[in-house]
Design a protein around this motif. Structure first.
Motif, PDB file in Angstrom:
ATOM      1  N   VAL A   5       0.857  -1.187   0.000  1.00 60.15           N
ATOM      2  CA  VAL A   5       0.000   0.000   0.000  1.00 60.15           C
ATOM      3  C   VAL A   5       0.891   1.234   0.000  1.00 60.15           C
ATOM      4  N   SER A   6       0.379   2.311  -0.591  1.00 60.36           N
ATOM      5  CA  SER A   6       1.045   3.601  -0.525  1.00 60.36           C
ATOM      6  C   SER A   6       0.209   4.476   0.404  1.00 60.36           C
ATOM      7  N   VAL A   7       0.850   5.078   1.413  1.00 62.37           N
ATOM      8  CA  VAL A   7       0.113   5.835   2.425  1.00 62.37           C
ATOM      9  C   VAL A   7       0.781   7.176   2.694  1.00 62.37           C
ATOM     10  N   GLY A   8       0.004   8.082   3.275  1.00 62.79           N
ATOM     11  CA  GLY A   8       0.577   9.340   3.701  1.00 62.79           C
ATOM     12  C   GLY A   8      -0.454  10.450   3.761  1.00 62.79           C
ATOM     13  N   PRO A   9      -0.037  11.626   4.198  1.00 63.44           N
ATOM     14  CA  PRO A   9       1.240  11.820   4.882  1.00 63.44           C
ATOM     15  C   PRO A   9       1.223  11.174   6.259  1.00 63.44           C
ATOM     16  N   LEU A  10       2.382  10.671   6.674  1.00 65.52           N
ATOM     17  CA  LEU A  10       2.480   9.965   7.951  1.00 65.52           C
ATOM     18  C   LEU A  10       2.437  10.962   9.111  1.00 65.52           C
ATOM     19  N   PRO A  11       1.842  10.574  10.242  1.00 70.55           N
ATOM     20  CA  PRO A  11       1.643  11.516  11.349  1.00 70.55           C
ATOM     21  C   PRO A  11       2.929  11.837  12.100  1.00 70.55           C
ATOM     22  N   ALA A  12       2.872  12.900  12.882  1.00 65.20           N
ATOM     23  CA  ALA A  12       4.007  13.312  13.721  1.00 65.20           C
ATOM     24  C   ALA A  12       3.956  12.544  15.031  1.00 65.20           C
ATOM     25  N   LYS A  13       4.116  11.243  14.925  1.00 64.73           N
ATOM     26  CA  LYS A  13       4.133  10.337  16.077  1.00 64.73           C
ATOM     27  C   LYS A  13       5.434   9.538  16.038  1.00 64.73           C
ATOM     28  N   SER A  14       5.730   8.840  17.123  1.00 67.38           N
ATOM     29  CA  SER A  14       6.946   8.035  17.153  1.00 67.38           C
ATOM     30  C   SER A  14       6.778   6.703  16.435  1.00 67.38           C
ATOM     31  N   SER A  15       5.524   6.230  16.303  1.00 70.97           N
ATOM     32  CA  SER A  15       5.296   4.950  15.635  1.00 70.97           C
ATOM     33  C   SER A  15       3.820   4.799  15.278  1.00 70.97           C
ATOM     34  N   MET A  16       3.541   3.855  14.395  1.00 63.48           N
ATOM     35  CA  MET A  16       2.184   3.465  14.046  1.00 63.48           C
ATOM     36  C   MET A  16       2.131   1.948  14.000  1.00 63.48           C
ATOM     37  N   SER A  17       1.082   1.380  14.599  1.00 65.86           N
ATOM     38  CA  SER A  17       0.889  -0.065  14.545  1.00 65.86           C
ATOM     39  C   SER A  17      -0.298  -0.399  13.652  1.00 65.86           C
ATOM     40  N   PHE A  18      -0.206  -1.533  12.974  1.00 72.41           N
ATOM     41  CA  PHE A  18      -1.225  -1.972  12.034  1.00 72.41           C
ATOM     42  C   PHE A  18      -1.645  -3.402  12.395  1.00 72.41           C
ATOM     43  N   PRO A  19      -2.590  -3.577  13.305  1.00 72.91           N
ATOM     44  CA  PRO A  19      -3.024  -4.930  13.671  1.00 72.91           C
ATOM     45  C   PRO A  19      -3.527  -5.694  12.444  1.00 72.91           C
ATOM     46  N   VAL A  20      -3.154  -6.963  12.365  1.00 66.99           N
ATOM     47  CA  VAL A  20      -3.489  -7.788  11.207  1.00 66.99           C
ATOM     48  C   VAL A  20      -4.271  -9.013  11.668  1.00 66.99           C
ATOM     49  N   VAL A  21      -5.305  -9.356  10.896  1.00 66.86           N
ATOM     50  CA  VAL A  21      -6.070 -10.590  11.122  1.00 66.86           C
ATOM     51  C   VAL A  21      -5.809 -11.504   9.930  1.00 66.86           C
ATOM     52  N   GLN A  22      -5.283 -12.694  10.199  1.00 68.30           N
ATOM     53  CA  GLN A  22      -4.922 -13.666   9.170  1.00 68.30           C
ATOM     54  C   GLN A  22      -5.862 -14.863   9.286  1.00 68.30           C
ATOM     55  N   THR A  23      -6.603 -15.152   8.213  1.00 65.71           N
ATOM     56  CA  THR A  23      -7.589 -16.236   8.223  1.00 65.71           C
ATOM     57  C   THR A  23      -7.126 -17.377   7.331  1.00 65.71           C
ATOM     58  N   TYR A  24      -7.265 -18.604   7.851  1.00 65.24           N
ATOM     59  CA  TYR A  24      -6.864 -19.820   7.128  1.00 65.24           C
ATOM     60  C   TYR A  24      -8.091 -20.544   6.574  1.00 65.24           C
TER      61      TYR A  24
END
Length: 196
Positions: free
Chosen positions: A120-139
């Motif tokens: 994915v292409s994203v932006g603009p990124l925020p003025a934070k120290s980090s960003m987390s992206f929780p992922v759900v993986q289905t089998y």
């Protein structure tokens, strides 16, 4: 919606016991745009991965999220109304992308001992120290792996860590002007309910 047309999981060598979903690169500049690649290993010994959902934080919404077409997979981008408007640079968002879900066509799943990557292409990124992206993986056997655990400073890595992007001071310059222009365009499109 983005639709892929050809199968294409990538084979990786054995030894996936310690593998987990990651975001690459691991670091990007605040206020800038970045291409993020979510690397998804299959940790099951028997089942295949058929769906991946990447969640985007509503507390730090991104004005622009664009999905790269992925052969053999269909991508669904979900936009949601934010609990309250959020200022991102010179624009105010009341809606933002909150998840992207990729679903495999028959024959394009991620099999045992394999991994695949989703861009994915994203932006603009925020003025934070980090960003987390929780992922759900289905089998395909209906089991679900949730990669959503936070990494505490100084603590051991959790069993299912959420992919986390470290954010550093951006380079500025002309890219900041370009980012602002793209952000304004994205906001106008969101206001019309259009795709990015």
């Amino acid at each position: 919606m983005v639709t892929g047309t050809a199968a294409g999981a990538l084979l990786v060598s054995t030894g996936t016991a310690s593998a987990h979903v990651t975001v690459n690169p691991g670091e990007a500049g605040q206020g800038e745009y970045a291409k993020l690649t979510f690397r998804v290993p299959n940790e099951s010994g028997t089942a295949s991965t058929v769906r991946i959902r990447v969640n985007f934080p509503a507390a730090t919404p991104l004005p622009s999220v664009r999905v790269k077409p992925h052969p053999g997979w269909t991508a669904k981008v979900t936009e949601s109304r934010l609990p309250r408007p959020v200022d991102v640079g010179d624009v105010r968002l009341d809606r933002a992308v909150t998840s992207v879900t990729w679903t495999a066509a028959e024959g394009s799943t991620i099999g045992p001992g394999e991994f695949d990557e989703f861009d994915v292409s994203v932006g603009p990124l925020p003025a934070k120290s980090s960003m987390s992206f929780p992922v759900v993986q289905t089998y395909d056997d209906k089991t679900v792996a949730r990669w959503d655990q936070a990494q505490a400073a100084g603590a051991a890595e959790p069993e299912h860590p959420a992919p986390t992007l470290t954010l550093v001071a951006g380079s500025g310059g002309h890219h900041g002007t370009e980012a602002a222009a793209y952000a304004a365009l994205a906001v106008r499109r969101l206001g019309r309910g259009g795709a990015r």
